[in-house]
Design an enzyme around this catalytic site. Sequence first.
Site, mmCIF file in Angstrom:
data_model
loop_
_atom_site.group_PDB
_atom_site.id
_atom_site.type_symbol
_atom_site.label_atom_id
_atom_site.label_comp_id
_atom_site.label_asym_id
_atom_site.label_seq_id
_atom_site.Cartn_x
_atom_site.Cartn_y
_atom_site.Cartn_z
ATOM 1 N N ASP A 55 0.600 -1.155 0.046
ATOM 2 C CA ASP A 55 0.394 -0.303 -0.008
ATOM 3 C C ASP A 55 0.862 1.132 0.223
ATOM 4 O O ASP A 55 2.420 1.239 0.319
ATOM 5 C CB ASP A 55 -1.154 0.028 1.240
ATOM 6 C CG ASP A 55 -1.933 -0.939 1.638
ATOM 7 O OD1 ASP A 55 -2.176 -1.571 0.212
ATOM 8 O OD2 ASP A 55 -2.061 -0.811 2.329
ATOM 9 N N HIS A 61 -6.328 2.754 -3.933
ATOM 10 C CA HIS A 61 -5.748 3.305 -2.431
ATOM 11 C C HIS A 61 -6.312 4.434 -2.220
ATOM 12 O O HIS A 61 -5.747 5.171 -1.033
ATOM 13 C CB HIS A 61 -4.414 2.766 -2.127
ATOM 14 C CG HIS A 61 -3.971 2.422 -0.552
ATOM 15 N ND1 HIS A 61 -5.110 2.335 0.375
ATOM 16 C CD2 HIS A 61 -3.505 3.335 0.316
ATOM 17 C CE1 HIS A 61 -4.277 1.802 1.468
ATOM 18 N NE2 HIS A 61 -3.437 2.373 1.871
ATOM 19 N N HIS A 94 -4.839 9.562 0.776
ATOM 20 C CA HIS A 94 -4.691 8.370 1.900
ATOM 21 C C HIS A 94 -5.976 9.298 3.402
ATOM 22 O O HIS A 94 -5.194 9.426 3.896
ATOM 23 C CB HIS A 94 -3.526 8.693 2.172
ATOM 24 C CG HIS A 94 -3.724 6.818 2.600
ATOM 25 N ND1 HIS A 94 -2.712 6.798 4.255
ATOM 26 C CD2 HIS A 94 -2.586 5.797 2.614
ATOM 27 C CE1 HIS A 94 -2.902 5.901 4.111
ATOM 28 N NE2 HIS A 94 -3.080 4.966 3.598
ATOM 29 N N HIS A 105 3.713 -2.479 2.529
ATOM 30 C CA HIS A 105 4.137 -0.392 2.381
ATOM 31 C C HIS A 105 4.698 -0.740 1.384
ATOM 32 O O HIS A 105 6.248 -0.757 1.939
ATOM 33 C CB HIS A 105 3.926 0.110 3.579
ATOM 34 C CG HIS A 105 2.697 -0.492 4.434
ATOM 35 N ND1 HIS A 105 2.154 -0.959 4.421
ATOM 36 C CD2 HIS A 105 0.508 0.444 3.927
ATOM 37 C CE1 HIS A 105 1.208 -1.003 5.960
ATOM 38 N NE2 HIS A 105 0.438 -0.616 5.265
HETATM 39 ZN ZN LIG Z 1 -2.017 3.236 3.251
#
Ligand SMILES: [Zn+2]
Length: 234
Positions: free
Chosen positions: A46, A96, A100, A189
Amino acid sequence: MIYLLLACVILATGFAYAVRGRSSQAFGPSMYRGDRAQSAIALTFDDGPSESTPALLELLKQHDVRATFFMCGKNVERLPEIARAVVEAGHEIGNHTDTHPRFDFCSRAFIYDELARTQVKIANATSVTPKLFRASYGVRWFGLRSAQAQLNLTGVMWTLMGHDWKWPAERVAKFLIERTRGGDVICLHDGREMQIAPDIRSTVDALRTVIPVLQRKGLRFQTVSALAGLDRKP
Ligand SMILES: [Zn+2]
């Protein structure tokens, strides 16, 4: 009085699970793992793309591993060539959000815009239109179901969270080696929210250990769509 308080606690707990629980479908269709009978697993990353993503791509290539990258629109806009390199290396791309945010208490229009802008930015940079969506912080909210439906997106949570933004590589590696089993979706991530040039050594160093160990155990790495059989659906 005590019963009323208890009822409130139960309701609040249930609602919190609806928002963040990995198997919750309350705010739209969502999956968090594949069939347990298979020996396949899915690595997901991510918050990218970031300046640090190429080091991860190099490691995945060395081990012939395909993964799924949930990208933020704003990062794609900053680094379109790295987003393209992810696609060219054979990985899957998911949405995503653009910036954010946490979606709790956000309006339906805000949520739709975050998803829609990201679809456009990813398509402009890579010519791929994502079919998968992962909520930032795993927080789903009212309006997400219709946004996903309009943009043809399936939600993806995770079975195992690597905590690679705060744990050292050794701890991430030990956790994943001990816990991973067939069907798992692992969340790591390749960015750190909107940070420029984030330090992702913990992620890359952990995987340098984890990938060969899991491969020796007979586990195969697949994209989320392949793991969940979504690529076989029309
Ligand atoms: Zn994230």
